[in-house]
Design a protein around this motif. Structure first.
Motif, short mmCIF file in Angstrom:
data_model
loop_
_atom_site.label_atom_id
_atom_site.label_comp_id
_atom_site.label_asym_id
_atom_site.label_seq_id
_atom_site.Cartn_x
_atom_site.Cartn_y
_atom_site.Cartn_z
N TYR A 18 0.95 -0.52 0.03
CA TYR A 18 0.25 -0.53 0.05
C TYR A 18 1.07 1.00 -0.34
O TYR A 18 1.84 1.46 0.70
CB TYR A 18 -1.62 -0.18 1.38
CG TYR A 18 -1.84 -1.10 1.45
CD1 TYR A 18 -2.93 -0.82 0.74
CD2 TYR A 18 -1.37 -2.27 2.52
CE1 TYR A 18 -3.87 -2.24 0.87
CE2 TYR A 18 -2.41 -3.38 2.66
CZ TYR A 18 -3.43 -3.29 2.06
OH TYR A 18 -4.19 -4.70 1.57
N SER A 19 0.27 1.86 -1.21
CA SER A 19 0.84 3.42 -1.35
C SER A 19 0.12 4.20 -0.34
O SER A 19 -1.18 4.10 -0.50
CB SER A 19 1.29 3.79 -2.46
OG SER A 19 0.65 3.68 -3.27
N VAL A 20 0.33 5.48 1.18
CA VAL A 20 -0.16 6.62 1.21
C VAL A 20 0.30 8.00 1.19
O VAL A 20 1.47 8.24 1.54
CB VAL A 20 -0.07 6.23 2.39
CG1 VAL A 20 -1.39 6.81 3.42
CG2 VAL A 20 -0.65 4.74 3.23
N SER A 21 -0.39 8.53 0.74
CA SER A 21 0.01 10.15 0.65
C SER A 21 -1.72 11.12 1.23
O SER A 21 -2.03 10.05 1.66
CB SER A 21 0.52 10.78 -0.16
OG SER A 21 -0.59 11.41 -0.98
N THR A 22 -1.01 11.92 1.76
CA THR A 22 -2.52 12.56 2.14
C THR A 22 -2.69 13.56 1.34
O THR A 22 -3.69 14.22 1.15
CB THR A 22 -1.44 14.04 2.94
OG1 THR A 22 -1.05 14.78 2.04
CG2 THR A 22 -1.21 13.46 4.57
N ASP A 23 -2.86 12.74 0.44
CA ASP A 23 -3.67 13.21 -1.34
C ASP A 23 -5.16 12.63 -0.97
O ASP A 23 -4.75 11.66 -0.11
CB ASP A 23 -3.27 13.03 -2.85
CG ASP A 23 -1.61 13.79 -2.54
OD1 ASP A 23 -1.21 14.95 -3.29
OD2 ASP A 23 -0.92 13.45 -2.75
N THR A 24 -5.77 12.72 -2.18
CA THR A 24 -6.82 11.30 -1.98
C THR A 24 -6.84 10.81 -2.75
O THR A 24 -5.99 11.18 -3.52
CB THR A 24 -8.27 13.29 -2.26
OG1 THR A 24 -8.16 13.53 -3.59
CG2 THR A 24 -8.54 13.95 -1.61
#
Length: 189
Positions: free
Chosen positions: A71-77
Motif C-alpha cells: 500500500y502506498s499512502v499520501s495525504t492526497d485524496t
C-alpha cells in the motif's frame, strides 16, 4: 517514538486500487491476516515520489509471492491518486493500492506526518499478519528509498516469526545460518 512492536491503530480511508482501477475502502482490519508493506510518501505529482513508487512496483510480484500486500499512502485524496495514475508514465505501471489520507489520520497513526507541511514523510513499514509493525524506515524528504531491500527484510521478519528463539544476523539471506541467542554466544560474535 519507535513504532516497532506497535499494533495498527484504527483507521478508515478511501483508496485507489491501481490493479483494477476501482475505488475501495481500506481499514486497519483490512490489513490484518497477511503481511503488508505500507509506504508513505509526501505528494502525488512530485519528483522523488514517482521514482520510489515505480521502484516498489518492480518488487511487487516478488513481494506478492512472499504473501505480502503493498500500500502506498499520501495525504492526497484517492481521486488525485487516480488522476496521477492516469497521467504519469511511472505511476501508470502500479498495480498496488494507493490510499488517500487527506484527514492525516493514518499518517499521524504511523508518526510520519510533517505537521508544518501537512504531508507524509518518506516512511516504510513492514506489518505482520497480526497487525504489528515489525520494521520501519524513515528517510528525509530528498532521499529516495530502494525497494529491493524490502524483500530481504520481509524474508527475515517471516523467518523470525516462524522460528521463535532464532534471530537473523546482518546480511542474512534466506537459507543461511541464523543465531540462537544464549549465554553461550555472549562475547563470541
Amino acid at each position: 517514538m519507535s513504532q516497532i512492536g506497535k499494533e495498527l491503530q484504527p483507521f478508515k480511508a478511501q483508496a485507489y486500487n491501481s490493479g483494477n482501477g476501482e475505488f475501495i475502502e481500506i481499514t486497519d482490519e483490512y490489513l490484518k491476516g497477511q503481511w503488508n508493506i505500507v509506504c508513505f510518501y509526501p505528494a502525488d505529482f512530485s519528483f522523488v515520489c514517482p521514482t520510489e513508487l515505480e521502484d516498489l512496483q518492480k518488487q511487487y510480484a516478488t513481494l506478492k509471492d512472499l504473501g505480502v500486500e503493498v500500500y502506498s499512502v499520501s495525504t492526497d485524496t484517492h481521486f488525485v491518486h487516480k488522476a496521477w495514475h492516469d497521467h504519469s508514465d511511472a505511476i501508470s505501471t502500479l498495480e498496488y493500492i494507493m490510499i488517500g489520507d487527506p484527514s492525516q489520520t493514518i499518517t499521524r497513526n504511523f508518526d510520519v506526518l510533517d505537521e508544518e507541511a501537512g504531508l507524509a514523510q518518506r516512511g516504510t513499514f513492514i506489518i505482520d499478519p497480526d497487525g504489528v509493525i515489525q520494521a520501519a524506515e524513515i528517510n528525509a524528504d530528498g532521499i529516495g528509498r530502494d525497494a529491493s531491500t524490502l524483500v530481504g527484510k520481509v524474508k527475515a521478519a517471516q523467518y523470525v516469526r516462524e522460528n521463535p528463539g532464532e534471530v537473523c544476523p546482518a546480511n542474512w539471506e534466506e537459507g543461511s545460518e541464523t543465531l540462537k541467542p544464549s549465554l553461550d554466544l555472549v562475547g563470541k560474535i
